[in-house]
Motif scaffolding. Sequence first.
Motif, PDB file in Angstrom:
ATOM      1  N   LEU A  94     -40.543   7.026  10.680  1.00 58.21           N
ATOM      2  CA  LEU A  94     -41.517   7.024   9.591  1.00 58.21           C
ATOM      3  C   LEU A  94     -41.237   8.161   8.613  1.00 58.21           C
ATOM      4  N   ALA A  95     -40.891   9.336   9.161  1.00 61.44           N
ATOM      5  CA  ALA A  95     -40.631  10.491   8.303  1.00 61.44           C
ATOM      6  C   ALA A  95     -39.427  10.233   7.396  1.00 61.44           C
ATOM      7  N   ARG A  98     -39.529   8.650   3.849  1.00 62.75           N
ATOM      8  CA  ARG A  98     -39.847   9.430   2.652  1.00 62.75           C
ATOM      9  C   ARG A  98     -38.916  10.632   2.604  1.00 62.75           C
ATOM     10  N   ARG A 164     -34.603  -2.087   6.712  1.00 65.18           N
ATOM     11  CA  ARG A 164     -34.797  -3.505   6.411  1.00 65.18           C
ATOM     12  C   ARG A 164     -36.272  -3.844   6.242  1.00 65.18           C
ATOM     13  N   SER A 168     -43.557  -3.814   0.628  1.00 64.70           N
ATOM     14  CA  SER A 168     -44.585  -4.630  -0.022  1.00 64.70           C
ATOM     15  C   SER A 168     -45.685  -5.035   0.960  1.00 64.70           C
ATOM     16  N   TYR A 169     -45.361  -5.134   2.277  1.00 68.63           N
ATOM     17  CA  TYR A 169     -46.406  -5.474   3.260  1.00 68.63           C
ATOM     18  C   TYR A 169     -47.484  -4.396   3.278  1.00 68.63           C
ATOM     19  N   GLU A 171     -48.042  -2.171   0.916  1.00 74.78           N
ATOM     20  CA  GLU A 171     -48.718  -2.114  -0.364  1.00 74.78           C
ATOM     21  C   GLU A 171     -49.806  -3.178  -0.435  1.00 74.78           C
ATOM     22  N   ARG A 174     -52.722  -2.031   1.596  1.00 70.42           N
ATOM     23  CA  ARG A 174     -53.440  -0.957   0.923  1.00 70.42           C
ATOM     24  C   ARG A 174     -54.273  -1.520  -0.235  1.00 70.42           C
ATOM     25  N   ASP A 175     -53.690  -2.487  -0.941  1.00 76.45           N
ATOM     26  CA  ASP A 175     -54.436  -3.071  -2.052  1.00 76.45           C
ATOM     27  C   ASP A 175     -55.662  -3.814  -1.563  1.00 76.45           C
TER      28      ASP A 175
ATOM     29  N   ARG B  22     -55.602   9.085  -5.124  1.00 73.10           N
ATOM     30  CA  ARG B  22     -54.278   8.643  -4.708  1.00 73.10           C
ATOM     31  C   ARG B  22     -53.277   9.799  -4.699  1.00 73.10           C
ATOM     32  N   ALA B  33     -45.062  13.437   6.409  1.00 70.60           N
ATOM     33  CA  ALA B  33     -43.644  13.175   6.679  1.00 70.60           C
ATOM     34  C   ALA B  33     -43.021  14.375   7.372  1.00 70.60           C
ATOM     35  N   GLN B  36     -44.316  14.441  10.902  1.00 70.75           N
ATOM     36  CA  GLN B  36     -43.715  13.404  11.731  1.00 70.75           C
ATOM     37  C   GLN B  36     -42.301  13.779  12.172  1.00 70.75           C
TER      38      GLN B  36
END
Lengths: 276, 308
Positions: A94-95, A98, A164, A168-169, A171, A174-175, B22, B33, B36
């Motif tokens: 996960l880290a 980003r 991979r 978008s899932y 996002e 979250r939306d 946000r 991050a 983690q």
Amino acid sequence: MSGERRTAEFWILALFFALFVLFLYGPLSAILILSFQGPGGGLTFPLNGVSLHWFHNLTQQQAVGDFGSSFRRSFLLGIMVMLVTVVVSLLAGLAFRRKFLGATPLFYLSIASLVVPSIIISLGIGVMFQQIGLRPSWYTSAFGAHLTWTLPFGVLIMFAVFNRFSPSYEEAARDLGATSWQTFRHVVLPMIAPMLIGVGLFGFTLSYDEFARTLMTAGTYNTLPLEIYGMTTNVTTPVLYALGTVTTLFSFLVILLTLGAIVWIGRRRLRGQGTT
Amino acid sequence: MTATAQDGATITASGRRRSPARAALDLVTGLSAHLQAVPLAVILGAFLLAPVMMIAVVSFWDYDFARLYPDLVLTNYAETLGSRVTWRTYFNTLRYAAIVWALTLFIGFWVAYFLAFHVRTTTMQMVLFLVCTVPFLTSNIIRMISWIPVLGRNGLVNTALIDAGLIPAPIEWLLYSDFAVVLAMVHLYTLFMVTPIFNTLMRIDRSLIEAARDAGANGRQVLWNVILPLAKPGMAIGTIFVVTLVMADFITVQVMSGGQSASVALMMRNQMSLLQYPAAAANAVVLLVLVLVMVAGILRIVDIRKEL
């Protein structure tokens, strides 16, 4: 391409592949058969009768080695390594999605963990514990030593998984108003669950069979591979094969259960999609 | 599909610009991050980085039969590098690495190629790939021992050859020899070549091959000019695995050569059992530098992060 007839190349390569599989499994099946050797039989063919004598022998007091407790230690250690590998690899995966300070050095440190010779890790941790004045044991020093082998595999697998994974899932979740924990728990986690189980399998089996990294770090009490190693130099009866058969069958069982779990999860998800 | 994804992205992007909440969330996730990554960094720091630095320090220490003396002497390196035995052992280890590398690359490529291009259904591909993977998840020592009843003096191979009348007496060099060491290493490590090559072959765009065919290339030309160059990254990663595993190996050499051959790690192991830790540490530093230089060389050819 799928409609084409099989070429000569196919048959040659199929034969090559079959020979490779025979090469992988042939010797293993030899000791599987020989572990049923009769009480008077030796380490090689032919079979001198068929018996469970050597399996029975395993459960008795041995001149060298104590399988029951070393198996328990290896099993527990495997579970510990598995849990830590899954959690830490997932977090690191996960880290790495980003940017963070030191991401590149940490990535190369993980690669280094794969390529540094196992005996150097063993020696280093052994000497480090000795100099700090800590007593090495299978649940501290050997535990850490095993993690240096299982974590890079876990991290690389998670790296590949998230490469991979379309954002978008998340996002979309979250939306729809999901918090980041809800997004993780109900969207990301179910999608990567099969891969996490795979990482767990790697963690357990690599630890359960690890030898070189345990050599200097296990302390007073041996793990199972250390016991088996001790036997190779001292034991000259098929009891060695019986032990090999038992641990190999145990590994097969673990692999089968894991694959079963992955298939089961996949089926359940398909059914879930069908009803909603 | 792309349209909705793009829509989703624009909406989030604009939402992000507008709300300060946000922005705060981004700060939190940016911080998370780092958090983690902490466990991985701590574990690798404590059990990889610290021990390796410890070894580097200890390699300059003095020692006798009883204990180690913190010092700054070069005798451990002088003894290691000044000894003919060391050089011969390094040469022998590199020889194993070269032979095992060539064999695993050959076998690994053709196995992966068969799985990727000749097995037609994905299910069958996965089943056959698992068949190759399962032995890797079982004990290395047991897999080594399993060669004894096959290759031994009265083993299956010798018995079969004698029964067939091909040889008059058992072949002695099948077990406890360099041949046995190489065979066992190929047995243990080929999978490390198959997996990354299979991975790269599966990612080759099949239309490239069709394009080559349409342009008039025959099967061999497609293999040589299209598939092989594209498989190079997988081969490089497999090479890293196999070479480092062979360079680090001591148990295969010990068990399969019956104590007749040496490797660098086995030499270290012997020094460790004599409690000559500084000597073993000096050896470890030399071995580590050698291995890291080899890996760095291979990494110049391939970017691992792109291949995952």
